[in-house]
Design a protein around this motif. Structure first.
Motif, PDB file in Angstrom:
ATOM      1  N   GLY A 141      37.771  61.042  35.765  1.00 55.40           N
ATOM      2  CA  GLY A 141      39.044  61.502  36.309  1.00 55.40           C
ATOM      3  C   GLY A 141      39.710  62.354  35.235  1.00 55.40           C
ATOM      4  N   VAL A 142      40.178  63.542  35.615  1.00 56.29           N
ATOM      5  CA  VAL A 142      40.726  64.491  34.629  1.00 56.29           C
ATOM      6  C   VAL A 142      42.204  64.709  34.934  1.00 56.29           C
ATOM      7  CG1 VAL A 142      40.457  66.795  33.626  1.00 56.29           C
ATOM      8  CG2 VAL A 142      38.460  65.613  34.557  1.00 56.29           C
ATOM      9  N   GLY A 171      37.665  59.210  48.894  1.00 55.99           N
ATOM     10  CA  GLY A 171      37.684  60.535  48.267  1.00 55.99           C
ATOM     11  C   GLY A 171      36.302  60.912  47.775  1.00 55.99           C
ATOM     12  N   LYS A 172      36.236  61.398  46.552  1.00 54.27           N
ATOM     13  CA  LYS A 172      34.968  61.828  45.957  1.00 54.27           C
ATOM     14  C   LYS A 172      33.896  60.747  46.143  1.00 54.27           C
ATOM     15  CE  LYS A 172      33.247  65.045  43.107  1.00 54.27           C
ATOM     16  NZ  LYS A 172      33.562  66.474  42.998  1.00 54.27           N
ATOM     17  N   GLY A 173      32.732  61.128  46.596  1.00 58.01           N
ATOM     18  CA  GLY A 173      31.619  60.190  46.753  1.00 58.01           C
ATOM     19  C   GLY A 173      31.829  59.201  47.885  1.00 58.01           C
ATOM     20  N   GLY A 174      32.844  59.442  48.742  1.00 54.60           N
ATOM     21  CA  GLY A 174      33.100  58.520  49.853  1.00 54.60           C
ATOM     22  C   GLY A 174      33.715  57.206  49.396  1.00 54.60           C
ATOM     23  N   GLU A 175      34.180  57.129  48.120  1.00 53.32           N
ATOM     24  CA  GLU A 175      34.746  55.889  47.593  1.00 53.32           C
ATOM     25  C   GLU A 175      36.274  55.983  47.522  1.00 53.32           C
ATOM     26  OE1 GLU A 175      32.881  55.126  43.796  1.00 53.32           O
ATOM     27  OE2 GLU A 175      31.158  54.222  44.820  1.00 53.32           O
ATOM     28  N   ILE A 176      36.932  54.837  47.586  1.00 55.44           N
ATOM     29  CA  ILE A 176      38.391  54.822  47.401  1.00 55.44           C
ATOM     30  C   ILE A 176      38.649  54.897  45.898  1.00 55.44           C
ATOM     31  CG2 ILE A 176      40.503  53.478  47.737  1.00 55.44           C
ATOM     32  CD1 ILE A 176      39.191  52.481  50.364  1.00 55.44           C
ATOM     33  N   GLN A 177      39.256  56.007  45.493  1.00 56.86           N
ATOM     34  CA  GLN A 177      39.367  56.327  44.070  1.00 56.86           C
ATOM     35  C   GLN A 177      40.738  55.933  43.530  1.00 56.86           C
ATOM     36  OE1 GLN A 177      36.883  57.305  42.359  1.00 56.86           O
ATOM     37  NE2 GLN A 177      35.448  58.257  43.788  1.00 56.86           N
TER      38      GLN A 177
END
Ligand code: UTP
Length: 275
Positions: free
Chosen positions: A170-171, A224-230
Motif C-alpha cells: 500500500g503506497v 478491491g485489488k485482487g478481489g480482496e477487502i483491503q
C-alpha cells in the motif's frame, strides 16, 4: 490508551509452500523464536498486554505456543534447558491471548473486521507478524503509540523503498506535518500500484494503530485489488477526513513473508547474537 493488539494470522502463506501446508507461517522461526513471538514481544514493549489473534484452519500451533506444555516443562524442569522457555513463559504470564477464526480468506481488511469481536469499541494496534521489526532502543509499535497519543487518529508505519517495488505494498501520498521530518498527514493511498501510478515511494508496512470507526468503514468496503477487502481502501476513507498519520519509523524491517527477507532476517539476527 492502546490496550489490545490484533494479529491477523489467517493467511495461507503460499510463498512458503510446502513448509506452510500444515504449519502456520507465523510459526516459522527466526533462530529459535517463531515470527509471531517477536510481534507479541514488540506489543508488550509498547505496554500492550492483550493479544487478539485472527486465525484460521491449520493454525492450532499458534494457540499451543502461547500456552503451557505440561509434559515438556515437567521433563526439562531443573535442567540446563529450562532457561530456554523463560521468554515465552514470561509472555504467557503477563499477557492474555484470545482467538477468533476468519472462515474465508477475503483479505487483510476482512481479517481485521473479523477481529472486531475481540477488540470492541477502542483504538487498537495491528501487527502483521511476517513483517519483523527491530530497533535497539524503542520498538516500532512503541514509537507509533507515542504518535497516536499526539494526533489521536489512525497511524500507519511507512518505509521508503525503491520505486520499482511499489506493486507489493500500500503506497501513500501525504504532507509532512509542520516541524517534523518523519510524520505525514495522509492525503491518498493506493494498494499495490504499478510504479508509474504510485503516488510516492512511501509504503505501508505491517504495523498499524487504528481507531474503531474503521470497523464500520470496513463493513462497507467493497473488494478491491485482487478481489480482496483491503485495509488500504478503508484507511483511505479515514484519510479523506484528515484522520490518518503515516509515520516513518526508526529501525529495521524484514519482510519475512518471502524467502529472501526471511533468510536476510535469519542471518542478521544470527550475527547480532554472535556479537
Ligand atoms: P499476506 O498476503 O502477506 O499473507 O497477508 P499470506 O496471504 O498468508 O501470504 P502469501 O502471499 O500467500 O504467501 C498479510 C497478512 O494478512 C493476513 C496474513 O496472515 C498476513 O499476516 N491475512 C491476509 C489474513 O489474516 N487473512 C486474509 O484473508 C489475508
Amino acid at each position: 490508551m492502546i490496550k489490545k493488539c490484533l494479529f491477523p494470522a489467517a493467511g495461507y502463506g503460499t510463498r512458503f509452500l510446502p513448509a506452510t501446508k500444515a504449519t502456520p507461517k507465523e510459526m516459522l522461526p527466526i533462530l529459535t523464536k517463531p515470527l509471531i513471538q517477536y510481534g507479541v514481544e514488540e506489543a508488550v514493549e509498547a505496554g500492550i498486554m492483550t493479544m487478539a489473534i485472527v486465525s484460521g484452519r491449520g493454525k492450532r500451533a499458534i494457540e499451543d505456543h502461547f500456552d503451557i506444555s505440561y509434559e515438556l516443562e515437567h521433563q526439562i524442569k531443573g535442567g540446563s534447558k529450562e532457561v530456554l522457555l523463560d521468554e515465552i513463559r514470561s509472555l504467557i504470564n503477563q499477557c492474555t491471548f484470545s482467538y477468533t477464526r476468519q472462515v474465508e480468506m477475503k483479505g487483510l481488511g476482512h481479517a481485521i473486521l473479523t477481529g472486531e469481536t475481540l477488540i470492541g469499541n477502542e483504538p487498537f494496534a495491528v501487527v502483521l507478524a511476517d513483517d519483523l521489526c527491530y530497533h535497539k532502543e524503542q520498538g516500532v509499535l512503541s514509537q507509533m503509540r507515542e504518535v497516536f497519543e499526539r494526533y489521536q487518529c489512525s497511524v500507519v508505519a511507512i518505509e521508503e523503498i525503491p520505486l520499482e517495488h511499489t506493486h507489493k505494498y500500500g503506497v501513500i501520498a501525504g504532507k509532512l506535518v509542520d516541524g517534523t521530518d518523519n510524520t505525514y498527514r495522509v492525503t491518498d493511498m493506493v494498494e499495490k500500484p504499478d510504479p508509474k501510478d504510485a503516488p510516492s515511494n512511501l509504503v505501508i508496512i505491517g504495523r498499524y494503530i487504528l481507531t474503531p470507526d474503521i470497523f464500520d468503514i470496513l463493513r462497507e468496503t467493497k473488494p478491491g485489488k485482487g478481489g480482496e477487502i483491503q485495509i488500504t481502501d478503508a484507511l483511505l476513507e479515514q484519510a479523506k477526513q484528515g484522520k490518518v498519520i503515516a509515520f516513518k519509523f526508526k529501525g529495521k524491517r524484514f519482510d519475512c513473508g518471502g524467502v529472501d527477507g526471511f533468510v536476510e532476517a535469519t542471518n542478521w539476527f544470527y550475527e547480532k547474537i554472535e556479537e
